[in-house]
Structure formats: structure tokens, C-alpha cells
Design a protein around this motif. Structure first.
Motif, PDB file in Angstrom:
ATOM      1  N   ARG A 225       0.829  -1.212   0.000  1.00  0.00           N
ATOM      2  CA  ARG A 225       0.000   0.000   0.000  1.00  0.00           C
ATOM      3  C   ARG A 225       0.861   1.258   0.000  1.00  0.00           C
ATOM      4  N   SER A 226       0.480   2.218  -0.839  1.00  0.00           N
ATOM      5  CA  SER A 226       1.068   3.558  -0.802  1.00  0.00           C
ATOM      6  C   SER A 226       0.031   4.494  -0.202  1.00  0.00           C
TER       7      SER A 226
ATOM      8  N   THR B  45       3.014   8.348  -5.913  1.00  0.00           N
ATOM      9  CA  THR B  45       2.244   7.151  -5.567  1.00  0.00           C
ATOM     10  C   THR B  45       2.454   6.062  -6.613  1.00  0.00           C
TER      11      THR B  45
ATOM     12  N   LEU C 175       4.169   2.362  -6.203  1.00  0.00           N
ATOM     13  CA  LEU C 175       3.453   1.127  -6.517  1.00  0.00           C
ATOM     14  C   LEU C 175       4.186   0.320  -7.579  1.00  0.00           C
TER      15      LEU C 175
ATOM     16  N   LEU D  83      -1.415  -4.365  -5.571  1.00  0.00           N
ATOM     17  CA  LEU D  83      -1.037  -2.985  -5.272  1.00  0.00           C
ATOM     18  C   LEU D  83      -2.272  -2.191  -4.861  1.00  0.00           C
ATOM     19  N   TYR D  84      -2.047  -1.198  -3.977  1.00  0.00           N
ATOM     20  CA  TYR D  84      -3.180  -0.556  -3.317  1.00  0.00           C
ATOM     21  C   TYR D  84      -2.779   0.852  -2.892  1.00  0.00           C
ATOM     22  N   ALA D  85      -3.547   1.844  -3.326  1.00  0.00           N
ATOM     23  CA  ALA D  85      -3.364   3.224  -2.872  1.00  0.00           C
ATOM     24  C   ALA D  85      -4.733   3.750  -2.457  1.00  0.00           C
TER      25      ALA D  85
ATOM     26  N   VAL E 135      -3.068   4.126 -12.331  1.00  0.00           N
ATOM     27  CA  VAL E 135      -2.422   3.148 -11.450  1.00  0.00           C
ATOM     28  C   VAL E 135      -2.531   1.754 -12.041  1.00  0.00           C
TER      29      VAL E 135
ATOM     30  N   VAL F  65      -4.858  -4.628  -8.886  1.00  0.00           N
ATOM     31  CA  VAL F  65      -4.972  -3.417  -8.079  1.00  0.00           C
ATOM     32  C   VAL F  65      -6.203  -3.506  -7.191  1.00  0.00           C
TER      33      VAL F  65
END
Length: 275
Positions: A152-153, A166, A170, A181-183, A195, A204
Motif C-alpha cells: 500500500r502507498s 504514488t 506502486l 497494489l493498493y493506494a 495506477v 490493483v
């Protein structure tokens, strides 16, 4: 009930195509309700765990987080992934230890954030963030069964609305071996699409939807999102309703108490009927 390896394999397979919902539970009852609702997997929520203990967010220990995870694992037959905050320590070794403990608890995966918990400098430096995820990935690969490591970002949750940074993070997390991946709280669908494209073909996760306003899951799926989680949003809604009913009762408005489902319906969900 399936063992940890079977659940983990099922969880990993969910990320291979399409888009699935990953609602977050905070106790055995909420886990069973979500299973009754049709969830194919569930996640923990660190905020929800803390609130259920009467604490603020980020006020739980690794042991408490994993104790909660074991409760959710025992409550249903679903794969469970854990929100493990910043890895419960600043160093790469801390992150690796946390992943190992998560796997030993029977979890199918977990998330690790790049936060520091320091308000003055809330995000770890880039190189250190990547080293932390690399160590977490190495620990996950040593588990001996599937284990979905989500990186996570946290820029957008910590007053740093920098999409370029970000995405840079990622991409680096993906190259370090992260499985997902996760923001959280990306601003809009364009940011989400950027993303998804940047880390493709890695899956994602999106928290509910863009911060500009949530959209149907079909819209997120069409943008290439593979997983949609709720974080503490379901817990917040449950506590908001509790607050609303409590205020109504204290004020003498008892009619509001009559709007909930029948006790027999809730009990049926707790027994797993209709799942």
C-alpha cells in the motif's frame, strides 16, 4: 472447514481475472454476516478492530490484530486477508516478521503500508519503503503456500496528494514482488486507471472507489480493478447506525428501534443458513 492452504489458494485465484469484493469484518458476528451476504473472501480492518476495543485507529498491537484474524478465520470458511498497518515496525525485518506471523495464524494474505505513524513525516522514504516490501515479499515466498502480499502507498491518506510519487512507489513495490497494489482514496477514475496501467498485469485493490465519489463496481471492473475493499467503511456505518438509534432512544423516540431485521434472520446468518 478448509485448511489454510486451500483458503490461500482460493484467495490467490480470485485475483487472476475479473473484479471481486473484499468486505472488511471486525469480529466473528460481522464475518458471518458478510459470509451470509455472499462474500467470497473477507479482510480484517485495523480501524474496526481498534473501535471494537474502544480505541482510536492505529491503537492495536500485532498480537491483537492476529488474535482478531484467528477469530475471523474460525468464524467462516472464507479466505481471510489482514490489514497489518505499517507492518508493526519501521524496519524491513519487522515487516518480514509480521508476514511470517500472519501466515502462521492461517491468513491467506495481508497488506503492508508505507506509513511511519509520525505526523511530522508520515511516509517512509522511497528506498526504505521498497526495502520493507521486498523483505515482506521474501517472507511471503518462504511460507510454502500461496500468500497474497498487498503493498500500500498511503500518500493520499496522509496529506500528500502526489499521484506521480504514488505510482512510482506502486511500480517499485510490484517490481519488488508484491502480488497486489493498493493506494487508498485515489482522487478520481482517471487516477485509478493510471495506477492500473502502470502496474499491469499485477492486480490493483481500490478502497470503495475514487474519493470524488464512489461508483458502481462494474465501473471499477471496466477500468481494470481486480479487488474492491471497504477498509473501516462498513464498521463506521454500523457504529453510525448504533449512534443514531442510541440518540433516538435516549430522546424517547423508541419507534426507530423497530426498523431492524428480525432476530431470527440474524441468527440464521450466524448459523450459516442460506450461505
Amino acid at each position: 472447514m478448509m485448511d489454510a492452504s486451500e483458503r490461500a489458494a482460493r484467495f490467490a485465484a480470485l485475483h487472476e481475472s475479473g473484479c471481486f469484493a473484499l468486505p472488511n469484518a471486525w469480529d466473528a458476528g460481522s464475518a458471518r454476516i458478510l459470509a451470509h451476504a455472499g462474500a467470497v473472501a473477507i479482510a480484517t480492518t485495523s480501524a474496526g478492530i481498534a473501535w471494537s476495543l474502544g480505541r482510536r485507529d492505529y491503537a492495536i498491537t500485532l498480537a491483537e490484530s492476529l488474535d482478531n484474524a484467528r477469530i475471523l478465520i474460525a468464524a467462516t470458511d472464507l479466505p481471510v486477508s489482514a490489514d497489518l498497518e505499517d507492518g508493526f515496525g519501521p524496519s524491513p525485518e519487522d515487516c518480514a516478521m509480521t508476514v511470517r506471523a500472519a501466515a502462521e495464524a492461517g491468513l491467506a494474505g495481508c497488506t503492508i503500508e508505507d506509513t511511519t505513524r509520525d505526523p511530522a513525516s508520515p511516509i517512509h522514504d522511497f528506498d526504505h519503503s521498497v526495502a520493507r516490501i521486498r523483505a515482506a515479499v521474501q517472507a511471503a515466498r518462504a511460507v510454502g503456500r500461496p500468500f497474497v502480499l498487498t503493498a500500500r502507498s498511503e500518500n493520499f491518506l496522509n496529506g500528500r496528494p502526489d499521484l506521480d510519487d504514488t505510482i512510482r512507489r506502486l511500480v517499485a513495490f510490484a517490481e519488488a514482488g508484491a502480488d497486489c497494489l493498493y493506494a487508498p482514496f485515489l482522487p478520481d477514475m482517471d487516477a485509478i486507471a493510471q495506477v492500473v496501467a502502470a502496474v499491469s498485469p499485477k492486480p490493483v485493490n481500490v478502497l470503495g472507489g475514487p474519493r470524488a465519489g464512489f461508483v458502481p463496481m462494474a465501473t471499477l471492473a471496466a477500468a481494470g480493478v481486480r479487488r474492491v475493499s471497504a477498509g473501516g467503511l462498513i464498521t463506521r456505518a454500523a457504529y453510525a447506525h448504533t449512534l443514531e438509534l442510541g440518540r433516538a432512544m435516549v430522546a424517547g423516540d423508541l419507534a426507530k428501534l423497530a426498523g431492524g431485521p428480525a432476530g431470527s434472520e440474524v441468527s440464521a446468518a450466524m448459523r450459516g443458513e442460506g450461505d
